[in-house]
Write a protein that holds these residues in place. Structure first.
Motif, PDB file in Angstrom:
ATOM      1  N   ALA A 142       0.834  -1.204   0.000  1.00  0.00           N
ATOM      2  CA  ALA A 142       0.000   0.000   0.000  1.00  0.00           C
ATOM      3  C   ALA A 142       0.869   1.255   0.000  1.00  0.00           C
ATOM      4  O   ALA A 142       0.574   2.237  -0.706  1.00  0.00           O
ATOM      5  CB  ALA A 142      -0.927  -0.002   1.212  1.00  0.00           C
ATOM      6  N   GLY A 143       1.940   1.257   0.762  1.00  0.00           N
ATOM      7  CA  GLY A 143       2.841   2.411   0.808  1.00  0.00           C
ATOM      8  C   GLY A 143       3.503   2.666  -0.528  1.00  0.00           C
ATOM      9  O   GLY A 143       3.648   3.820  -0.948  1.00  0.00           O
ATOM     10  N   MET A 144       3.910   1.609  -1.220  1.00  0.00           N
ATOM     11  CA  MET A 144       4.529   1.771  -2.538  1.00  0.00           C
ATOM     12  C   MET A 144       3.525   2.348  -3.542  1.00  0.00           C
ATOM     13  O   MET A 144       3.881   3.167  -4.384  1.00  0.00           O
ATOM     14  CB  MET A 144       5.094   0.441  -3.027  1.00  0.00           C
ATOM     15  N   SER A 145       2.279   1.938  -3.443  1.00  0.00           N
ATOM     16  CA  SER A 145       1.247   2.468  -4.340  1.00  0.00           C
ATOM     17  C   SER A 145       1.040   3.962  -4.101  1.00  0.00           C
ATOM     18  O   SER A 145       0.922   4.733  -5.048  1.00  0.00           O
ATOM     19  CB  SER A 145      -0.076   1.733  -4.121  1.00  0.00           C
ATOM     20  N   VAL A 146       1.001   4.364  -2.847  1.00  0.00           N
ATOM     21  CA  VAL A 146       0.826   5.783  -2.518  1.00  0.00           C
ATOM     22  C   VAL A 146       2.016   6.598  -3.028  1.00  0.00           C
ATOM     23  O   VAL A 146       1.844   7.678  -3.605  1.00  0.00           O
ATOM     24  CB  VAL A 146       0.627   5.974  -0.993  1.00  0.00           C
ATOM     25  N   LEU A 147       3.231   6.091  -2.848  1.00  0.00           N
ATOM     26  CA  LEU A 147       4.420   6.798  -3.339  1.00  0.00           C
ATOM     27  C   LEU A 147       4.408   6.909  -4.860  1.00  0.00           C
ATOM     28  O   LEU A 147       4.772   7.945  -5.421  1.00  0.00           O
ATOM     29  CB  LEU A 147       5.690   6.083  -2.876  1.00  0.00           C
ATOM     30  N   SER A 148       3.986   5.867  -5.526  1.00  0.00           N
ATOM     31  CA  SER A 148       3.920   5.893  -6.984  1.00  0.00           C
ATOM     32  C   SER A 148       2.920   6.937  -7.469  1.00  0.00           C
ATOM     33  O   SER A 148       3.208   7.699  -8.396  1.00  0.00           O
ATOM     34  CB  SER A 148       3.533   4.513  -7.501  1.00  0.00           C
ATOM     35  N   MET A 149       1.754   6.985  -6.839  1.00  0.00           N
ATOM     36  CA  MET A 149       0.742   7.966  -7.228  1.00  0.00           C
ATOM     37  C   MET A 149       1.205   9.391  -6.957  1.00  0.00           C
ATOM     38  O   MET A 149       0.958  10.292  -7.753  1.00  0.00           O
ATOM     39  CB  MET A 149      -0.573   7.690  -6.503  1.00  0.00           C
ATOM     40  N   SER A 150       1.874   9.622  -5.839  1.00  0.00           N
ATOM     41  CA  SER A 150       2.334  10.975  -5.542  1.00  0.00           C
ATOM     42  C   SER A 150       3.428  11.392  -6.512  1.00  0.00           C
ATOM     43  O   SER A 150       3.489  12.550  -6.934  1.00  0.00           O
ATOM     44  CB  SER A 150       2.813  11.085  -4.098  1.00  0.00           C
ATOM     45  N   GLY A 151       4.294  10.473  -6.919  1.00  0.00           N
ATOM     46  CA  GLY A 151       5.317  10.781  -7.915  1.00  0.00           C
ATOM     47  C   GLY A 151       4.703  11.136  -9.258  1.00  0.00           C
ATOM     48  O   GLY A 151       5.134  12.070  -9.930  1.00  0.00           O
ATOM     49  N   ARG A 156       4.869  14.744 -11.461  1.00  0.00           N
ATOM     50  CA  ARG A 156       5.217  14.821 -12.884  1.00  0.00           C
ATOM     51  C   ARG A 156       4.105  15.498 -13.674  1.00  0.00           C
ATOM     52  O   ARG A 156       4.370  16.285 -14.583  1.00  0.00           O
ATOM     53  CB  ARG A 156       5.510  13.434 -13.439  1.00  0.00           C
ATOM     54  N   ASN A 157       2.861  15.211 -13.370  1.00  0.00           N
ATOM     55  CA  ASN A 157       1.741  15.811 -14.078  1.00  0.00           C
ATOM     56  C   ASN A 157       1.613  17.295 -13.794  1.00  0.00           C
ATOM     57  O   ASN A 157       1.117  18.049 -14.638  1.00  0.00           O
ATOM     58  CB  ASN A 157       0.433  15.098 -13.723  1.00  0.00           C
ATOM     59  N   THR A 158       2.042  17.740 -12.634  1.00  0.00           N
ATOM     60  CA  THR A 158       1.947  19.155 -12.282  1.00  0.00           C
ATOM     61  C   THR A 158       2.730  20.010 -13.265  1.00  0.00           C
ATOM     62  O   THR A 158       2.250  21.048 -13.720  1.00  0.00           O
ATOM     63  CB  THR A 158       2.463  19.381 -10.847  1.00  0.00           C
ATOM     64  N   THR A 159       3.917  19.565 -13.646  1.00  0.00           N
ATOM     65  CA  THR A 159       4.737  20.316 -14.593  1.00  0.00           C
ATOM     66  C   THR A 159       4.060  20.386 -15.959  1.00  0.00           C
ATOM     67  O   THR A 159       4.026  21.446 -16.581  1.00  0.00           O
ATOM     68  CB  THR A 159       6.124  19.656 -14.730  1.00  0.00           C
ATOM     69  N   VAL A 160       3.513  19.284 -16.407  1.00  0.00           N
ATOM     70  CA  VAL A 160       2.838  19.251 -17.702  1.00  0.00           C
ATOM     71  C   VAL A 160       1.619  20.168 -17.684  1.00  0.00           C
ATOM     72  O   VAL A 160       1.380  20.943 -18.623  1.00  0.00           O
ATOM     73  CB  VAL A 160       2.431  17.808 -18.072  1.00  0.00           C
TER      74      VAL A 160
END
Length: 128
Positions: free
Chosen positions: A27-36, A40-44
């Protein structure tokens, strides 16, 4: 129940603890992946928002000039938010000769092969 039997039934086994930790890790890895991905989408999204503002400004300039652009692409450069933007625009024939569509495209690089970050279409009547 005897006291020794009560103490034996309390708590978790090592297997249960390891399973719970594994589930938390996943679950923690999924949350980290989504936040990453969100970062990335913020810049786009920022680039596309600024490009849309440049397209709006270019379209406003065209309408204020009250003169239709040519049918071939014309280029303009704009600076916004400390960045250089490259716009191109043209008019497009419609079924009515006195009515034209105006297309604007904005890129962050001058190269025509670079991706278009914003497009905008508006319409204008020939002044005449």
């Amino acid at each position: 129940m005897t006291p020794s039997r009560v103490s034996a039934e309390q708590g978790f086994t090592l297997l249960e603890v390891l399973l719970a930790l594994a589930l938390l890790a996943i679950a923690g890895m999924s949350v980290l992946s989504m936040s990453g991905e969100s970062v990335r989408n913020t810049t786009v999204l920022e680039q596309r928002t600024l490009a849309r503002l440049v397209a709006d400004n270019q379209m406003t300039e065209i309408h204020l000039q009250k003169q239709l652009p040519t049918l071939s692409w014309q280029r303009a450069e704009h600076e916004l938010a400390g960045q250089q933007w490259f716009a191109r625009f043209r008019s497009v024939k419609t079924a009515d000769n006195d009515f034209r569509a105006i297309d604007v495209e904005v890129r962050s690089e001058q190269d025509e092969k670079s991706p278009i970050l914003a497009t905008l279409r508006s319409y204008m009547v020939k002044q005449g």
